[in-house]
Write a protein that holds these residues in place. Structure first.
Motif, PDB file in Angstrom:
ATOM      1  N   GLN A 127       1.082   0.181   0.283  1.00  0.00           N
ATOM      2  CA  GLN A 127       2.049  -0.904   0.118  1.00  0.00           C
ATOM      3  C   GLN A 127       1.341  -2.245  -0.008  1.00  0.00           C
ATOM      4  O   GLN A 127       1.722  -3.088  -0.828  1.00  0.00           O
ATOM      5  CB  GLN A 127       3.019  -0.902   1.302  1.00  0.00           C
ATOM      6  N   TYR A 128       0.286  -2.451   0.829  1.00  0.00           N
ATOM      7  CA  TYR A 128      -0.491  -3.689   0.733  1.00  0.00           C
ATOM      8  C   TYR A 128      -1.141  -3.815  -0.650  1.00  0.00           C
ATOM      9  O   TYR A 128      -1.115  -4.881  -1.273  1.00  0.00           O
ATOM     10  CB  TYR A 128      -1.571  -3.731   1.808  1.00  0.00           C
ATOM     11  N   PHE A 129      -1.706  -2.726  -1.099  1.00  0.00           N
ATOM     12  CA  PHE A 129      -2.366  -2.719  -2.410  1.00  0.00           C
ATOM     13  C   PHE A 129      -1.348  -2.980  -3.524  1.00  0.00           C
ATOM     14  O   PHE A 129      -1.588  -3.769  -4.444  1.00  0.00           O
ATOM     15  CB  PHE A 129      -3.058  -1.369  -2.626  1.00  0.00           C
ATOM     16  N   VAL A 139       7.409   2.219  -3.368  1.00  0.00           N
ATOM     17  CA  VAL A 139       6.700   2.388  -2.095  1.00  0.00           C
ATOM     18  C   VAL A 139       6.863   1.139  -1.234  1.00  0.00           C
ATOM     19  O   VAL A 139       7.088   1.218  -0.014  1.00  0.00           O
ATOM     20  CB  VAL A 139       5.210   2.703  -2.347  1.00  0.00           C
ATOM     21  N   ILE A 140       6.752  -0.053  -1.878  1.00  0.00           N
ATOM     22  CA  ILE A 140       6.934  -1.306  -1.141  1.00  0.00           C
ATOM     23  C   ILE A 140       8.331  -1.375  -0.541  1.00  0.00           C
ATOM     24  O   ILE A 140       8.524  -1.703   0.635  1.00  0.00           O
ATOM     25  CB  ILE A 140       6.689  -2.508  -2.073  1.00  0.00           C
ATOM     26  N   VAL A 141       9.319  -1.049  -1.347  1.00  0.00           N
ATOM     27  CA  VAL A 141      10.708  -1.157  -0.895  1.00  0.00           C
ATOM     28  C   VAL A 141      10.987  -0.169   0.231  1.00  0.00           C
ATOM     29  O   VAL A 141      11.623  -0.513   1.236  1.00  0.00           O
ATOM     30  CB  VAL A 141      11.666  -0.926  -2.089  1.00  0.00           C
ATOM     31  N   ILE A 142      10.514   1.055   0.075  1.00  0.00           N
ATOM     32  CA  ILE A 142      10.746   2.066   1.116  1.00  0.00           C
ATOM     33  C   ILE A 142      10.085   1.652   2.422  1.00  0.00           C
ATOM     34  O   ILE A 142      10.672   1.757   3.505  1.00  0.00           O
ATOM     35  CB  ILE A 142      10.225   3.444   0.658  1.00  0.00           C
ATOM     36  N   VAL A 167      12.775  -8.763  -3.567  1.00  0.00           N
ATOM     37  CA  VAL A 167      11.603  -8.221  -2.904  1.00  0.00           C
ATOM     38  C   VAL A 167      10.690  -9.322  -2.370  1.00  0.00           C
ATOM     39  O   VAL A 167      10.045  -9.143  -1.317  1.00  0.00           O
ATOM     40  CB  VAL A 167      10.837  -7.286  -3.879  1.00  0.00           C
ATOM     41  N   LEU A 168      10.604 -10.469  -3.036  1.00  0.00           N
ATOM     42  CA  LEU A 168       9.759 -11.541  -2.525  1.00  0.00           C
ATOM     43  C   LEU A 168      10.306 -12.117  -1.226  1.00  0.00           C
ATOM     44  O   LEU A 168       9.536 -12.493  -0.335  1.00  0.00           O
ATOM     45  CB  LEU A 168       9.629 -12.649  -3.573  1.00  0.00           C
ATOM     46  N   ASP A 169      11.626 -12.182  -1.108  1.00  0.00           N
ATOM     47  CA  ASP A 169      12.220 -12.641   0.149  1.00  0.00           C
ATOM     48  C   ASP A 169      11.848 -11.701   1.288  1.00  0.00           C
ATOM     49  O   ASP A 169      11.544 -12.147   2.405  1.00  0.00           O
ATOM     50  CB  ASP A 169      13.745 -12.715   0.008  1.00  0.00           C
ATOM     51  N   SER A 207      18.397  -2.772 -10.080  1.00  0.00           N
ATOM     52  CA  SER A 207      17.421  -1.756  -9.670  1.00  0.00           C
ATOM     53  C   SER A 207      16.905  -2.012  -8.261  1.00  0.00           C
ATOM     54  O   SER A 207      16.692  -1.073  -7.488  1.00  0.00           O
ATOM     55  CB  SER A 207      16.259  -1.729 -10.663  1.00  0.00           C
ATOM     56  N   PHE A 208      16.696  -3.283  -7.897  1.00  0.00           N
ATOM     57  CA  PHE A 208      16.177  -3.575  -6.562  1.00  0.00           C
ATOM     58  C   PHE A 208      17.165  -3.155  -5.478  1.00  0.00           C
ATOM     59  O   PHE A 208      16.776  -2.558  -4.469  1.00  0.00           O
ATOM     60  CB  PHE A 208      15.858  -5.063  -6.431  1.00  0.00           C
ATOM     61  N   VAL A 209      18.438  -3.468  -5.656  1.00  0.00           N
ATOM     62  CA  VAL A 209      19.439  -3.073  -4.658  1.00  0.00           C
ATOM     63  C   VAL A 209      19.512  -1.562  -4.561  1.00  0.00           C
ATOM     64  O   VAL A 209      19.615  -0.999  -3.459  1.00  0.00           O
ATOM     65  CB  VAL A 209      20.814  -3.669  -5.027  1.00  0.00           C
ATOM     66  N   ALA A 210      19.444  -0.874  -5.709  1.00  0.00           N
ATOM     67  CA  ALA A 210      19.458   0.594  -5.683  1.00  0.00           C
ATOM     68  C   ALA A 210      18.246   1.133  -4.926  1.00  0.00           C
ATOM     69  O   ALA A 210      18.356   2.105  -4.158  1.00  0.00           O
ATOM     70  CB  ALA A 210      19.486   1.134  -7.113  1.00  0.00           C
ATOM     71  N   GLN A 211      17.087   0.518  -5.115  1.00  0.00           N
ATOM     72  CA  GLN A 211      15.890   0.944  -4.385  1.00  0.00           C
ATOM     73  C   GLN A 211      16.025   0.690  -2.889  1.00  0.00           C
ATOM     74  O   GLN A 211      15.620   1.532  -2.067  1.00  0.00           O
ATOM     75  CB  GLN A 211      14.671   0.215  -4.941  1.00  0.00           C
TER      76      GLN A 211
END
Length: 829
Positions: free
Chosen positions: A136-138, A366-369, A429-431, A97-101
């Protein structure tokens, strides 16, 4: 326009200066990089035209995209929709899912669709990115807190020797190799690099060596490998490598941030003291409060009160603020706070229930975008991409090789060692969050950041596809031996693995075990497995309970679990010397729960796995129609390393307590032919050896079957039945009946006519060729295929049966070439 070269700039009117900045920034003639150069090198102010917060109205000719709220709603909707669509498209081939995002974010960013007029001028404008970045920060704050809640620090202590070595080697060898390559390239090939690259090579080496338990957990969860053997090793090893990564990142970034000030090293000492103060408050003030809430809620058997949840969420905000005040990153406080929350139910599960859906479904996209938008692929220099990708490749190779060394040393097969090395090399995402902070500290630039993101998407996406297609945890369940009751030695120990989803399953299972006729010559070894859904934690657990301690100070403090365990202990105590019990608890997600069952059955070499049917008509609970349990049962049927029995309780034990059971005195076996019916007959014959059990075996024979030439399968059936009749000749408690039927309707009528004449009925799931032809017309009405036609008919709502039903499936040998006369031997011979 170069405003910094204007000597009269200081005397200009402020509004004129801001207007000139706005004109330059919004000029269509300037590229993204030129605007950034203006902002970073010449200007000190990023001016964005404020958008109206008033309501929009299209009926008066107003454009909704001129207002902040509609733009923000459009951004969130597009990100959530885009990531969902991309996930549904790529998930079948194994992409996580992360790679797709991330792919969706790159497509919607300035590199591709972001260049269209609609997205560029209406939705993802520079002025609107302020709002998106704030959200995104939130989202990152609560996302890191949720990661901390799901992380069980206690797993570090339980890591085995191989997991410890894998974690240390994968991090250290990757870091050493990447640093060595960076040192060689900086000293010998410095002139071949872009101007910005040499100073960042060592930071690139460190960034590509990082590892995160959450990233690996999410990767394994998406591929349904959390409960697999390699999955458990990878999760334990990632706790070690992730801890090393977190400590090194914390120290390096804190040091570099402190060096930006002219008060170094005093500000560094102040930051460290402030961080230690936050940690002390969290451990010695907040953690006792969390434990008090956890114990109080668990003791009362109630849901966690809303007031406690709100208090915890407010504490997350305060911890983030405290981190910023002492000079640390705003995500450090929420992560540390999440780590002190007791994992699992009730508190950890309640927090996950409140946050997980909204955070992972809305805020994470939202974070990923937002992390995929800061760069444009075409703006990255080719030479920079080559340098970064070379460093990243050596970091990946170091992780792969560092993982394989201890794995191969521990005699793991080479293919599994390679797969484990690939799993330990994934990034997520943490990286990205760490890379962004490094970019904010100007340790790397946007081109390096963009190159790292592109390499990460390509590498993690490729690894997910490779792991999906080349690693199947079910292959180890394939056996060349027939692990069945029929093929067990008559005087050998019978090993049974009963599974328990809820305490209401216990009476019927214990009653069945009582009827299994344990004796001194053929004792029974029972391995009860309590299955618990994984909630409030990210790591699955398989817990072996102590058998010599009545208090059992295990990790499961749930009263329900203790009741289940004590019920089986009581059963063993009443059958001392002929029954032994070794209890287990598996805490895992439902989609991988079958791996725990099959793995335990394989390790303990059991001959039978008993699983409760997902719908128990005699048990009026909220669990009676759980489709998730049904999927677990179907997976067990498809992958079990031994025979499987599905137990349905229709009233014989439905009203009993866990410790109040009585074995069935009337047992009936329906025999139509085929391996499953032979297994049912073998189990019934074992029960019939007990003179207190009245056993009735009914064999249905097609009226035209005797006239036809017998097939090999039918000859085996006849031999088994003959051996059974010969063995039980003279037994007053055993009755054999042979019924002639013309068609399937007559067969079903005969079975329905005896519904109230037994307490336990044993039948095979599938039947022989002739019987299958008789019942072929009923396939279109079957509701539960996992029970077979007869089993499905007996559990239907119009059935008057009030006893228990056991549907048997015999384990089949995987290699058909190995079949010989040995396989046809049974307990009867």
């Amino acid at each position: 326009m170069d405003l910094t070269n204007n000597p009269n700039k200081t005397s200009q009117d402020t509004s004129t200066f801001l207007y000139n900045c706005w004109q330059y920034f919004n000029s269509t003639n300037q590229t993204v990089n030129e605007r950034r150069q203006f902002l970073d090198g010449k200007g000190l102010l990023w001016y964005a035209e404020p958008r109206s917060m008033n309501k929009s109205n299209i009926w008066i000719g107003d454009d909704p995209f001129n207002h902040s709220i509609p733009v923000f709603m459009a951004q969130v909707s597009m990100t959530a929709l885009g990531t969902t669509v991309m996930k549904s498209v790529l998930e079948p081939i194994g992409v996580t899912s992360f790679v797709a995002q991330m792919i969706a974010g790159l497509l919607m960013g300035p590199s591709f669709l972001g260049q269209t007029d609609l997205l560029k001028t209406k939705i993802f404008t520079y002025a609107s990115l302020y709002t998106l970045e704030t959200i995104q920060y939130f989202g990152s704050m609560f996302f890191l807190f949720l990661i901390g809640v799901k992380t069980d620090i206690g797993m570090v202590k339980k890591s085995g020797k191989m997991a410890l070595l894998v974690g240390l080697f994968s991090y250290c060898l990757s870091l050493i190799l990447a640093m060595l390559v960076a040192f060689i390239r900086v000293n010998k090939y410095k002139t071949h690099f872009p101007e910005e690259a040499p100073g960042s090579l060592f930071y690139i080496a460190g960034l590509t060596s990082l590892s995160s338990p959450h990233v690996i957990n999410s990767f394994l969860a998406d591929l349904n490998l959390l409960s697999s053997q390699l999955g458990r090793i990878a999760v334990s090893a990632s706790m070690i490598s992730g801890g090393c990564s977190l400590v090194s990142v914390f120290l390096v970034l804190t040091l570099k941030q402190s060096q930006l000030s002219n008060k170094f090293p005093y500000n560094f000492l102040g930051t460290m003291i402030g961080c230690f103060a936050i940690i002390i408050v969290i451990i010695y003030v907040i953690r006792p409060i969390m434990l008090w809430v956890h114990k109080r809620t668990a003791a009362d058997h109630n849901a966690v009160e809303e007031g406690y949840i709100i208090f915890i969420f407010l504490t997350v905000l305060v911890s983030s603020l405290a981190g910023e005040c002492v000079g640390q990153h705003y995500l450090v406080g929420p992560l540390l706070l999440g780590l002190v929350v007791p994992p699992g139910p009730p508190l950890g599960a309640a927090i996950e229930e409140k946050l997980d859906c909204f955070v992972t479904g809305i805020l994470v996209p939202v974070i990923v975008i937002s992390r995929a938008c800061p760069f444009k692929v075409s703006d990255i220099k080719h030479s920079m991409k080559v340098v970064v990708w070379t460093m990243a490749f050596f970091g990946f190779f170091g992780k792969l090789f560092g993982t394989m060394l201890p794995a191969v040393y521990s005699k793991m097969p080479y293919q599994d060692a390679i797969i484990l090395g690939l799993i330990m090399s994934v990034q997520g995402v943490l990286d990205i969050q760490i890379w962004v902070q490094t970019m904010n500290l100007e340790l790397i630039d946007r081109d390096i950041y963009g190159s790292l993101v592109l390499f990460m998407v390509a590498l993690t996406g490729s690894i997910s596809v490779i792991v999906k297609f080349f690693y199947d945890p079910a292959r180890k369940y394939a056996s060349y031996r027939m692990k069945t009751i029929q093929h067990s030695k008559p005087n050998a120990e019978l090993r049974i693995l009963p599974c328990v989803y809820h305490k209401e399953n216990v009476p019927s299972i214990v009653s069945l075990l009582e009827a299994s006729n344990p004796t001194t010559h053929s004792p029974i070894c029972v391995y009860p497995l309590h299955l618990v859904q994984l909630q409030g934690r990210a790591t699955p657990l398989l817990i072996a309970h102590k058998t010599d301690d009545s208090t059992d100070p295990s990790e499961v403090n749930d009263p329900t679990a203790r009741t289940i365990i004590n019920s089986f202990k009581s059963f063993a105590h009443h059958n001392k010397g002929i029954v032994s019990v070794n209890s287990f608890t598996a805490i895992s997600p439902y989609n991988t729960m079958h791996d725990d069952i099959c793995s335990l059955g394989l390790d303990k070499r059991t001959s039978l796995i008993i699983i409760p049917f997902h719908h128990q008509p005699a048990i009026l609970t909220k669990y009676q129609s759980s489709n998730t349990i049904r999927r677990v049962n179907v997976n067990v049927l498809n992958k079990a390393p031994c025979s499987v029995g599905i137990l349905i309780d229709k009233g014989a034990t439905g009203g009993m307590r866990c410790n109040a059971t009585s074995p069935p005195s009337k047992v009936t076996v329906i025999f139509l032919g085929g391996p499953d019916d032979r297994e049912a007959l073998a189990y019934g014959a074992r029960m019939g050896d007990d003179i207190s059990v009245k056993l009735t075996v009914i064999r249905f024979v097609h009226s035209d079957e005797r006239k036809q030439q017998k097939s090999k399968e039918e000859r085996i059936d006849n031999d088994i039945v003959y051996a059974f009749r010969f063995q039980t000749a003279g037994f007053k408690n055993v009755n054999y009946i042979e019924e002639m039927v013309k068609d399937g309707v007559e067969l079903i009528s005969c079975i329905k006519g005896m519904e109230s004449s037994f307490e336990l009925l044993i039948v095979g799931r599938k039947h022989g060729e002739e019987a299958s032809k008789l019942l072929e017309a009923f396939n279109q009405w079957i509701e539960f295929p996992e029970l077979g036609i007869i089993g499905d008919m007996l559990v239907s709502s119009d059935s008057k049966m009030s006893g228990s039903i056991l549907v048997m499936q015999q384990h089949q040998q995987q290699n058909k070439k190995k079949e010989n006369k040995k396989n046809e031997q049974s307990v009867f011979t």
